[in-house]
Write a protein that holds these residues in place. Structure first.
Motif: not given
Ligand code: 5RP
Length: 251
Positions: A149-164
């Motif tokens: 779940t934490t990995r998913t939240l990190i992935r979403r945070a990176l997407d949000h920063l245009d770092l997907g």
């Protein structure tokens, strides 16, 4: 210094300059990694030669074991309370002396110890000096509980920063998950580059399962970069990093 093993001359040069900053009576934080272990050996040799009285807090079990074996007085951070100086290695150092740490999976304790120090001194070889952080995968210590779940939240945070699209890989030891000294897992974020380290640090710190990330922003006071010829370059914050430093001396 009585080291029978071949010692990297750049790491040794940086360690020697850092150890020269140590004064009798100091409370010291001892970092983790190959450079820090050279520094600990140098420190122990100086303590033995000069009879210095020091109190040391280690940033990992490995460093504590080494320091005790070499006769240094190691106590817990809470026993000492506050430190005059911490000397540690780094995986990357940028021109603002922002760091990536955690290649040795010890950045949680390293950050706690550095934060409890009047001064953080980094020792490194030229291969660690970069213009922009991020080529070295950013270590993030996460709770084992719910770590997918934490990995998913990190992935979403990176997407949000245009770092997907960056790989977020669990660090393994052999075929098993690596377990840190604090009993957690490590996720390595293959960022390639980190255009805004402060924004990424804020985003990661806001995720509940993240225990600590390996961005050390505004913590390092001095970086001592050793070179293979035995010379060193000392970098203060905002110093110009010359092109030679980034050439990595062919390393
Ligand atoms: C450990 C660290 C180390 O300081 C970093 O990985 C550098 O290690 P080395 O000196 O072996 O290159 O952050 O968590």
């Amino acid at each position: 210094m009585s080291q029978s093993l071949q010692v990297d001359p750049a790491k040794l040069a940086a360690s020697k300059v850092a150890i020269a900053l140590v004064q009798d009576g100091m409370r010291l934080g001892l970092g983790t990694g190959s450079t820090a272990s050279i520094m600990v050996r140098e420190l122990a040799a100086r303590v033995q030669a000069e009879g210095l009285s020091l109190r040391c807090a280690a940033t990992s079990k490995a460093t504590a074991d080494l320091a005790v074996e070499l006769g240094l007085r190691v106590e817990t951070l809470d026993q000492i309370g506050w430190l005059d100086m911490t000397i540690d290695g780094a995986d990357e150092v940028d021109p603002d002396l922002h760091l990536i740490k955690g290649g040795g999976a010890a950045h949680l304790r390293e950050k706690v110890v550095a934060a409890a120090s009047d001064r953080m001194v980094v020792i490194a070889d030229p291969g660690k000096v970069v213009e922009t952080l991020g080529a070295f995968p950013l270590p993030v210590e996460v709770l084992a509980f719910g770590f997918e779940t934490t990995r998913t939240l990190i992935r979403r945070a990176l997407d949000h920063l245009d770092l997907g699209g960056r790989d977020i890989l669990q660090r393994l030891k052999g075929s098993d998950p690596l377990i840190t000294d604090e009993g957690n897992y490590i996720l390595d974020l293959h960022m390639q580059d980190i255009p805004d380290p402060a924004a990424l640090a804020r985003a990661l710190s806001s995720i509940p399962g993240v225990v600590e990330h390996g961005l050390f922003l505004g913590m390092c006071d001095l970086a001592i970069i050793g070179r293979s010829d035995g010379s060193v370059v000392e970098l203060a914050r905002d110093a110009d990093i010359d092109a030679d430093m980034l050439a990595h001396e062919g390393e």
